[in-house]
Design a protein around this motif. Structure first.
Motif, PDB file in Angstrom:
ATOM      1  N   GLN A 182       0.829  -1.207   0.000  1.00 39.75           N
ATOM      2  CA  GLN A 182       0.000   0.000   0.000  1.00 39.75           C
ATOM      3  C   GLN A 182       0.866   1.261   0.000  1.00 39.75           C
ATOM      4  O   GLN A 182       0.591   2.222  -0.722  1.00 39.75           O
ATOM      5  CB  GLN A 182      -0.922   0.000   1.222  1.00 39.75           C
ATOM      6  CG  GLN A 182      -2.022  -1.049   1.171  1.00 39.75           C
ATOM      7  CD  GLN A 182      -2.943  -0.969   2.379  1.00 39.75           C
ATOM      8  OE1 GLN A 182      -2.535  -0.526   3.444  1.00 39.75           O
ATOM      9  NE2 GLN A 182      -4.180  -1.402   2.204  1.00 39.75           N
ATOM     10  N   ILE A 183       1.913   1.247   0.823  1.00 44.96           N
ATOM     11  CA  ILE A 183       2.819   2.397   0.882  1.00 44.96           C
ATOM     12  C   ILE A 183       3.506   2.601  -0.469  1.00 44.96           C
ATOM     13  O   ILE A 183       3.631   3.726  -0.954  1.00 44.96           O
ATOM     14  CB  ILE A 183       3.872   2.196   1.994  1.00 44.96           C
ATOM     15  CG1 ILE A 183       3.199   2.195   3.365  1.00 44.96           C
ATOM     16  CG2 ILE A 183       4.940   3.290   1.929  1.00 44.96           C
ATOM     17  CD1 ILE A 183       4.111   1.740   4.497  1.00 44.96           C
ATOM     18  N   ALA A 184       3.934   1.513  -1.090  1.00 41.10           N
ATOM     19  CA  ALA A 184       4.609   1.595  -2.394  1.00 41.10           C
ATOM     20  C   ALA A 184       3.679   2.180  -3.447  1.00 41.10           C
ATOM     21  O   ALA A 184       4.089   3.026  -4.259  1.00 41.10           O
ATOM     22  CB  ALA A 184       5.090   0.211  -2.821  1.00 41.10           C
ATOM     23  N   HIS A 185       2.424   1.739  -3.430  1.00 39.69           N
ATOM     24  CA  HIS A 185       1.441   2.243  -4.391  1.00 39.69           C
ATOM     25  C   HIS A 185       1.230   3.743  -4.200  1.00 39.69           C
ATOM     26  O   HIS A 185       1.203   4.516  -5.162  1.00 39.69           O
ATOM     27  CB  HIS A 185       0.121   1.494  -4.233  1.00 39.69           C
ATOM     28  CG  HIS A 185      -0.974   1.996  -5.124  1.00 39.69           C
ATOM     29  ND1 HIS A 185      -1.024   1.721  -6.482  1.00 39.69           N
ATOM     30  CD2 HIS A 185      -2.054   2.795  -4.861  1.00 39.69           C
ATOM     31  CE1 HIS A 185      -2.086   2.316  -7.002  1.00 39.69           C
ATOM     32  NE2 HIS A 185      -2.717   2.976  -6.047  1.00 39.69           N
ATOM     33  N   ARG A 186       1.090   4.154  -2.946  1.00 38.99           N
ATOM     34  CA  ARG A 186       0.867   5.575  -2.632  1.00 38.99           C
ATOM     35  C   ARG A 186       2.085   6.421  -3.026  1.00 38.99           C
ATOM     36  O   ARG A 186       1.948   7.479  -3.631  1.00 38.99           O
ATOM     37  CB  ARG A 186       0.576   5.704  -1.141  1.00 38.99           C
ATOM     38  CG  ARG A 186       0.154   7.097  -0.697  1.00 38.99           C
ATOM     39  CD  ARG A 186      -0.415   7.079   0.704  1.00 38.99           C
ATOM     40  NE  ARG A 186       0.568   6.677   1.702  1.00 38.99           N
ATOM     41  CZ  ARG A 186       0.457   5.585   2.461  1.00 38.99           C
ATOM     42  NH1 ARG A 186      -0.579   4.781   2.337  1.00 38.99           N
ATOM     43  NH2 ARG A 186       1.386   5.285   3.362  1.00 38.99           N
ATOM     44  N   ALA A 187       3.265   5.932  -2.694  1.00 39.23           N
ATOM     45  CA  ALA A 187       4.489   6.674  -3.008  1.00 39.23           C
ATOM     46  C   ALA A 187       4.707   6.758  -4.520  1.00 39.23           C
ATOM     47  O   ALA A 187       5.108   7.795  -5.055  1.00 39.23           O
ATOM     48  CB  ALA A 187       5.685   6.000  -2.342  1.00 39.23           C
TER      49      ALA A 187
END
Length: 295
Positions: A154-159
């Motif tokens: 999720q963090i990777a997608h957001r970043a």
């Protein structure tokens, strides 16, 4: 049973084999070569205390230590930047031509990209660097940032979405960059206003970082006329030579033999669209040592 000396030699060999990777991870997270070197020293001190027989994947283990140390330092640096005088720029890093040929790596260490990464939270930045630049598996990243693999996804997608909306345009060819830098250098050296206006994009941006220690504009300067006017006032006694800094073309200015300013040059469609001028002496000390070693 292996001797202490043998274990130390083994630890040293493994660390040296991965040192460049670890330095780049730390630098891309911190934007500072000096702080990246400190993180590597901290990583080494922890690494030599590890029982190597218990380490299944040394590379992943070292990246995990480096990432955690860099995250701790990044949070401290963020507080320090809040009181920084004027614009903050990454510490310039001398890079070799083969870095420029690696388009993804060149873009990831460019001044423009590092400034985009500054807009991420520390954890987002770590995840983005480890996933998008070094292609680590989500499980490896999860261990490095103390999150679950699902959370890391999720963090990777957001970043990734955040960076995609702000990232600079693609890297230009080596020939185009060389020609544009040569034209830019000639115009600066001769104070040629027409030459500067021809090579500068109409909406060119000049960002200067003096850190409150040496003179530098306290806000970015936008527009070819104003930027050209500043460049024409560069002291004729200052020498300049082309270099490769952060994977991009640059000029290194020297006064009385010492580095005075480093200007990284962003080029799009044959024109200079961004100038990143680092003048803060603290940020030039690492480059001073690097250039001295390469003479």
């Amino acid at each position: 049973m292996s001797s202490p000396g043998g274990r130390m030699d083994g630890a040293t060999d493994v660390f040296v084999a991965h040192r460049d990777l670890l330095f780049t991870v730390a630098y891309e997270m911190l934007g500072s070569a000096a702080d990246a070197e400190d993180v590597l020293q901290e990583t080494w001190l922890r690494w030599v205390g590890v029982d190597l027989d218990t380490v299944r994947e040394p590379r992943a283990y070292l990246v995990r230590i480096t990432t955690r140390q860099a995250l701790t330092r990044l949070r401290t640096l963020r507080r320090r930047k809040e009181s920084y005088v004027g614009p903050w720029l990454p510490e310039p890093l001398l890079t070799s031509p083969d870095v420029a040929e690696d388009v993804e790596l060149a873009e990831s260490v460019s001044m423009a990209m590092l400034l985009v990464l500054e807009t991420l939270t520390p954890t987002e930045r770590a995840v983005f660097v480890l996933r998008e630049v070094f292609d680590l598996e989500y499980g490896e990243i999860a261990e490095a940032v103390d999150k679950s693999p699902a959370a890391v996804r999720q963090i990777a997608h957001r970043a990734r979405a955040h960076v995609a909306a702000r990232r600079p345009r693609g890297v230009v060819s080596a020939d185009e960059a060389r020609d544009a830098l040569a034209a830019f250098q000639r115009a600066v050296e001769t104070g040629d206003l027409r030459g500067l206006l021809d090579i500068l994009a109409p909406d060119v941006v000049l960002v200067g970082d003096g850190g409150g220690v040496v003179p530098a504009a306290l806000a970015p300067l936008v527009g070819a006329p104003g930027v050209a006017d500043v460049l024409r006032k560069i002291d004729a006694t200052v020498s300049m030579r082309p270099a490769q800094v952060n994977g991009y073309p640059a000029l290194i200015f020297r006064r009385a033999g010492r580095i005075d300013t480093v200007i990284a040059v962003r080029i799009d469609d044959g024109l200079v669209t961004g100038l990143y001028a680092v003048r803060n002496p603290e940020k030039l000390s690492h480059l001073e040592r690097e250039t001295a070693l390469r003479r």
